[in-house]
Design an enzyme around this catalytic site. Structure first.
Site, PDB file in Angstrom:
ATOM      1  N   SER A 257       0.804  -1.220   0.000  1.00  0.00           N
ATOM      2  CA  SER A 257       0.000   0.000   0.000  1.00  0.00           C
ATOM      3  C   SER A 257       0.840   1.275   0.000  1.00  0.00           C
ATOM      4  O   SER A 257       0.624   2.196  -0.787  1.00  0.00           O
ATOM      5  CB  SER A 257      -0.929  -0.016   1.219  1.00  0.00           C
ATOM      6  OG  SER A 257      -1.658   1.180   1.311  1.00  0.00           O
ATOM      7  N   GLY A 494      -7.363   3.510  -3.597  1.00  0.00           N
ATOM      8  CA  GLY A 494      -7.225   4.281  -2.358  1.00  0.00           C
ATOM      9  C   GLY A 494      -5.812   4.775  -2.147  1.00  0.00           C
ATOM     10  O   GLY A 494      -5.590   5.915  -1.719  1.00  0.00           O
ATOM     11  N   ASP A 495      -4.823   3.932  -2.464  1.00  0.00           N
ATOM     12  CA  ASP A 495      -3.423   4.335  -2.351  1.00  0.00           C
ATOM     13  C   ASP A 495      -3.127   5.508  -3.286  1.00  0.00           C
ATOM     14  O   ASP A 495      -2.385   6.437  -2.935  1.00  0.00           O
ATOM     15  CB  ASP A 495      -2.501   3.169  -2.695  1.00  0.00           C
ATOM     16  CG  ASP A 495      -2.743   1.949  -1.810  1.00  0.00           C
ATOM     17  OD1 ASP A 495      -3.166   2.128  -0.658  1.00  0.00           O
ATOM     18  OD2 ASP A 495      -2.512   0.828  -2.302  1.00  0.00           O
ATOM     19  N   SER A 496      -3.686   5.455  -4.481  1.00  0.00           N
ATOM     20  CA  SER A 496      -3.478   6.518  -5.451  1.00  0.00           C
ATOM     21  C   SER A 496      -4.087   7.824  -4.992  1.00  0.00           C
ATOM     22  O   SER A 496      -3.529   8.910  -5.177  1.00  0.00           O
ATOM     23  CB  SER A 496      -4.050   6.121  -6.813  1.00  0.00           C
ATOM     24  OG  SER A 496      -3.435   4.953  -7.303  1.00  0.00           O
TER      25      SER A 496
END
Length: 505
Positions: A257, A494-496
């Protein structure tokens, strides 16, 4: 230090006696040794001087470094008075309060005045030798930049490059032969001022080589996985990695992540800042592949390498547009306190304005996270954390509670927000806005300069919730619709999002 530098430049003989902090505490109240209970004490033929300014001025007169021209002498006196005012206003640094005001007001006021009255093109005054004004600048600013029992140091976010005359004076004074010789003997006193405010991003997480492939619902069922979820591998999932690798269309991607976030932030910012990533991998081919791919993209990989464990892997099972993650941490579990304390990691910390750790780091030694969190306070940086997965909140609650007081920005998706509400008994259910407000009101937060943290909950294609602890306001930011056929899958979405947000800061 100004006194010693005067003696050094003039070549006057002296005997220096240094005492440690414990000895100073034991003798401070001895009026015979220290008449005003302060240091330094200068003794000349039995006469004691016990104030820094008095000692320095005696040394200046004795060494011929005080101008004889009354106007020049007055300018030197004013410069020294400005430096003293700057020093007196630094109490906020010691207590951790008022740093922003000190930077905004005291520095430009007093250093600006010194620059305005300086007449030399090298030193403070015209001429080939420094004066006490030069020594005063070097010594007091160096002292303020040190982290000692007396001061926490000038905040690193202070950019001294704006004070071009001050920097020129300090450089010329330190280069003067007698001064240089002194600092060569006492390198610990030769403190460099920050000439650029830190702006880099520091990311710490479990680096994993993503083994990604498209699968069907039966595949998820076979390994006990759920769409849109993330879990740590158990015995029943031991064969999933070979299974994915053996299927056509497999992709190997540097991941985990935090590394996903670091790569996106780095991609968005280009060469404007450096994004550093800290974690542990094995000395195997997978580790080399992960490091090489991320480094080629421009991420500064600060990795500890284990000879005992293989590089961690993550099975990325893509079903339609959803993904299910199953991580085997392996070498990522071996991240050590020694690596966090290493020069390379500490340099990355000191050069960064934003620190980002995922909730997955709480599955290792929580002290690794706390040490980084404390560094944010010492360095004036922002500390952001992602809750990362429901199981982090459910099973690593104790570790999360230890870190939460330091977290300036909390990221979470709607599932993690709902789990948080349940675990902490907010009574808000799936209402993300209500949960965000409860986080502001109920979870501990400690910061001497910020009134409250920021809470951000993403909800897929629904509005993103942002709660501002400074104002108490909770906002909903609409998500621009994307045509379904343009979405390949949601892996790393979500990480992006976090990577983009951090780049925007």
């Amino acid at each position: 230090l100004p006194t010693l530098l005067c003696f050094e430049v003039a070549g006057l003989p002296y005997v220096e006696e240094r005492i440690d902090f414990e000895e100073w505490g034991a003798t401070k109240m001895d009026a015979e040794l220290h008449p005003t209970h302060t240091l330094p004490t200068l003794t000349i033929n039995g006469t004691k001087l016990n104030q820094s300014r008095a000692c320095a001025m005696f040394a200046a007169r004795a060494s011929g470094l005080l101008p004889t021209n009354p106007i020049e002498a007055g300018i030197v006196e004013e410069a020294q008075a400005c430096i003293e005012e700057l020093f007196d206003g630094a109490d906020g640094i010691k207590s951790g309060k008022g740093r922003a005001a000190w930077i905004a007001n005291n520095l430009p006021k007093w250093l600006g005045r010194i620059e305005a009255i300086a007449t030399g093109d090298k030193f403070f005054l015209k001429g080939d030798r420094p004066t006490t004004a030069d020594f005063w600048l070097v010594s007091i600013l160096s002292f303020l930049a040190l982290e000692t029992q007396f001061t926490g140091g000038i905040p690193r976010k202070t950019d001294f490059a704006q004070f071009k005359v001050i920097n020129r004076i300090i450089a010329a004074t330190k280069a003067y032969p007698a001064v240089k010789a002194y600092f060569d003997k006492h390198p610990e006193e030769n403190v460099e001022l920050p000439t650029e405010a830190p702006k880099n991003i520091y990311v710490q997480c479990n680096p994993l080589l993503d083994i990604s492939n498209k699968v069907d619902a039966d595949f998820l069922e076979k390994y006990g996985l759920q769409p849109g979820n993330a879990v740590l591998a158990e015995e029943k999932q031991a064969g999933i990695y070979d299974d994915l690798e053996g299927q056509e269309g497999v992709n190997f991607i540097p991941g985990g992540s935090g590394l996903n976030t670091a790569r996106v932030a780095n991609w968005m910012l280009g060469n404007a800042v450096k994004t550093s990533f800290v974690g542990a991998v094995g000395t195997d081919e997978r580790g080399a592949k992960l490091e090489s791919a991320a480094t080629e993209e421009g991420v500064n990989m600060v990795l500890e390498k284990s000879e005992k464990e293989p590089t961690g892997t993550c099975a990325v099972c893509v079903v339609g547009k959803e993904r299910s993650l199953c991580a085997n941490l392996a070498a990522a579990n071996t991240l050590s306190a020694a690596h966090i304390a290493s020069d390379e990691v500490q340099a990355a910390l000191k050069a960064s304005a934003i620190y980002y750790l995922t909730g997955f780091t709480l599955t290792l030694d929580v002290e690794h996270v706390i040490n980084v969190a404390k560094a944010t306070r010492a360095n004036g940086a922002l500390f952001a954390m992602n809750l990362s997965a429901p199981f982090i909140i459910q099973f690593f609650t104790e570790q999360l509670n230890k870190v939460l007081p330091y977290v300036d920005i909390i990221f979470s998706n709607e599932d993690e927000a709902a789990t948080l509400a349940e675990k902490f008994e907010f009574g808000t259910g799936d209402d993300a806005k209500a949960t965000a407000k409860k986080v502001l009101e109920s979870l501990p937060y400690e910061h001497s300069e910020r009134k409250g943290r920021v809470v951000i909950f993403t909800q897929g294609d629904k509005a993103t919730v942002i709660a501002d602890g400074e104002t108490g306001e909770v906002l909903e930011v609409p998500v621009a619709p994307i045509e379904s056929e343009k979405i390949i899958d949601t892996n790393g979405a979500g990480d992006s999002f976090v990577g983009g947000f951090l780049a925007g800061l």
